[in-house]
Scaffold this active site. Structure first.
Site: not given
Ligand code: GLC
Length: 728
Positions: A275
């Protein structure tokens, strides 16, 4: 120079693997690591030092980036792809990703709301449309579906998932993966999906986002893994690790989760992405002392791609040279990314996802809008209708007042993670009701969404309500309080909204209370004082039409709660999946309870009323004993005893009365959506086998035990008929 390896027809896995090998052999170590580096599009305002550390075009030209997140302008994607294909050492095309969760230009209800429809084919269609619209502007990978199970309404991200139940969430996870990916990823309107966040993110301690979790391996297997396993079995192309930890190890550095479970036990082959920046954050967790060591720990645990952390691109090459990371492992990870690109057909035509000049509103087709309307109305849950005020008759009310902050800003009707959804495209509540009723429809927000009191707004609202024959009171949490990093300790409606409701109620007019929220909320005053309450979630582009369809009876509400609605945050985490414990509720003198509140929630999992009524006859079993290879047939006759055509989600729960570990009091193992005319009746049959009764036993083996079971068939997890049978 572009490595041209044509693959027009849907090629077999083996063929792709060989092609990926042929490309991999050409790459330097740095270029392989480049495939593991995900950057984001140029933010309008650089928000962190990382954006300033590089020039995107130079990174692409040097082969130092494999995929992008949030490159929005189509022209920019095309320009970046051109540099990659024609200007980088081996012309490897890029993948462009975005979070496309519940629609793209056409927005559907937030995923938790959609789950309330229990319309699995309809949910698949929403994902299909989302992919068509996102792919049309060059997105080939969505960071969805989010499949985290949660019992905790304090965690704002429950709006992104499918609620508390592993069985329902597994069906929905599979539907969303199939909707996004279609049958052939090489088609230009199918996109890679990404099941997230592996694993256990929905169990954050205290409901606080990004917090630690305290769950057992058994809990993982019983509740958390099933939707991910379903997504995997549906062929999900990628997975994302969670911000949280499991058993003290952050998920993106957990060899157990990412390698032992995903690779060795499940055989998942696709790329696993961290993430956002979470690899660098291993330092904050205190499991490594440097970012370089974070790269080592995350990569060796099984995280293939570094989302916007710059950790792999900075350190993996050195770690290989120092013998702390094997180049063979880099090859494996890079090959996974290359295979994804072959599957998307990008080596065949890297521009296949780009249709220049497409009119932005091409995607708001009548068909897409119609689906948005249908899935939104099917997601709405009728909580109360004590005086049968609903459905409204169009001729009964000359003037209707929409009172409440929701309609003041259409984005409140779309929710977060609404991709390219435009508030300007949203059919608002006033518009929807006006078109459906022909009545004069007035509006006053009464208070702002942020919950600050404003006497002038209140006065105006009461004055407006005073001119109306009917008030539609629209309350809720607004888009800012729903989604990532929006945990709430108090899951009640803002006090100003309660005061608004109280003032409106004093006027003695008929009031329909409609809630717009992305999480289960606690609203005790409304429950005690409002006879008519409809849960509308955050319903998307066709919000006003969907709401009007329900309020005026064009659609008889059929939604059922995919997540328990507590009376109070003090009950949270709360789920119908609770065990009976050694001192079951209301049994004997000392039993599990609160001194100040009943255990029961405000509204149970699976709850939802209709304008009609359904009568459940007793369950009939074709046998009261079955063997492990037999099939038990459980039948129940349901009759529509009211005056409206109605849809009912008939739910089947099983209860394992004695097992080698304590089991939930009941667990959903099936459901059927039926439709009955007034006076109509239908025999609903369920087939139950030992496969449906499996659980992770004391030895962590997934199997059913012989013994007594209870079947429960009902209109919710709290209301139905039950019968006992034996598995022998
Ligand atoms: C965010 C979220 C994740 C998302 C990623 C990209 O922090 O936790 O679900 O896909 O960043 O936006």
């Amino acid at each position: 120079m572009m490595v041209l390896v044509g693959c027009n027809a849907p090629v077999q896995e083996k063929d792709i693997s060989q092609k990926a090998d042929s490309v991999l052999r050409l790459l330097s170590l740095e270029e392989k690591i480049g495939q593991l580096n995900q950057l984001r599009g140029r933010p309008t305002t650089p928000t962190n030092t990382k954006d300033a550390r590089y020039v995107i075009e130079d990174e692409i030209r040097a082969g130092r980036v494999g995929t992008f997140l949030n490159v929005h302008p189509l022209e920019e994607k095309m320009a970046f792809q051109k540099i990659a294909v024609e200007g980088s050492p081996h012309g490897i095309p890029l993948i462009f990703a975005m979070d496309i969760l519940h629609g793209f230009r056409t927005t559907f209800p937030v995923p938790l709301g959609e789950a309330a429809s229990w319309d699995v084919p309809g949910i698949e269609r929403s994902a299909r449309i989302s992919a068509i619209e996102g792919a049309a502007v060059g997105f080939m990978w969505t960071m969805a579906p989010m499949v985290d199970i949660s019992f905790d309404a304090r965690w704002g991200r429950v709006m992104e998932g499918a609620g508390e139940d592993p069985y329902l969430a597994s069906l929905i996870a599979k539907a969303r993966v199939k909707g996004f990916q279609g049958d052939d990823l090489a088609l230009p309107n199918t996109i890679l999906a990404c099941a997230k966040h592996f694993a256990g993110y929905g169990q954050v301690l205290a409901g606080r986002d990004y917090n630690q979790t305290v769950i057992s391996q058994r809990f993982l297997h019983d509740y958390v893994f099933p939707p991910f396993k379903a997504a995997h079995e549906a062929g999900v192309g990628t997975l994302m690790s969670a911000f949280t930890d499991y058993d003290g190890i952050p998920a993106n550095a957990s060899h157990y989760l990412l390698t032992e479970v995903l690779r060795e036990q499940w055989g998942f082959q696709g790329p696993i992405i961290s993430d956002f920046n979470s690899l660098e954050e291993l330092v904050n967790w205190g499991v490594v002392s440097s970012v370089k060591d974070a790269a080592r720990m995350g990569f060796n645990a099984g995280t293939d791609i570094d989302m916007m952390g710059l950790v792999y691109i900075d350190h993996l090459a050195d770690l290989v040279r120092e013998g702390k990371v094997k180049e063979a492992t880099i090859d494996t990870a890079a090959k996974r990314v290359l295979i994804a690109k072959f599957k998307l057909g990008l080596f065949d035509d890297p521009y296949r996802y780009f249709t220049p000049g497409l009119d932005e509103d091409t995607w708001l087709t009548p068909a897409h809008r119609q689906h948005a309307r249908e899935i939104a109305r099917a997601s709405m849950v009728l909580l109360k209708n004590e005086e049968d005020l609903l459905p409204l008759s169009t001729g009964d009310y000359g003037t209707i007042a929409v009172i409440g902050p929701t309609d003041a800003d259409a984005i409140n009707l779309m929710g977060t993670w609404s991709a390219w959804g435009k508030p300007g495209n949203v059919v608002g509540i006033v518009k929807g009701l006006r078109e459906a009723s022909g009545a004069q429809v007035l509006f006053a927000e009464g208070c702002n969404q942020q919950g600050t009191a404003d006497p002038a707004l209140m006065r105006k609202a009461l004055e407006t309500a005073g001119k109306a024959d009917l008030v539609v009171l629209t309350l809720g949490e607004g888009w800012r309080n729903s989604g990532e990093n929006t945990s709430l300790a108090k899951i009640t409606l803002p006090q100003v909204q309660i005061e608004l409701a109280q003032q409106v109620q004093k006027m003695g007019k008929p009031v329909v209370c409609v809630l717009f929220n992305g999480r289960p909320m606690a609203f005790p005053w409304l429950n005690e004082n409002m006879p008519t309450i409809l849960e509308a979630w955050l319903p998307g582009t066709e919000a006003g039409n969907a709401l009007a369809d329900v309020l005026f009876g064009k659609y008889n509400p059929s939604g059922k709660l995919p997540m328990t609605f507590p009376r109070h945050a003090g009950q949270v985490p709360i789920t119908y999946l609770e065990k009976r414990t050694g001192r079951p509720y209301k049994q004997g003198k000392n039993y599990t309870k609160y001194l100040d509140m009943p255990n029961e929630p405000a509204y149970a999992f699976g709850y939802g009323l209709s304008y009609t009524t359904f009568e459940y006859a007793g369950i009939r079993l074709d046998q009261d004993k079955i063997g492990f290879t037999d099939t038990l047939k459980a039948s129940v006759t349901i009759k529509n005893t009211g005056d409206y055509l109605g849809r009912e989600v008939v739910q089947l729960y099983a209860s394992d009365l004695v097992a080698s570990v304590s089991r939930p009091m009941k667990q959903l193992i099936g459901f059927k959506r039926i439709e009955l005319q007034p006076g109509g009746e239908e025999e609903v049959d369920f087939k139950v086998t030992s496969q449906d009764l499996r659980y992770w036993n004391k030895d962590m083996i997934y199997q059913a035990d012989p013994g007594e079971f209870k079947l429960f068939i009902g209109t919710s997890s709290a209301e139905g008929k039950e019968v006992v049978f034996t598995l022998e």
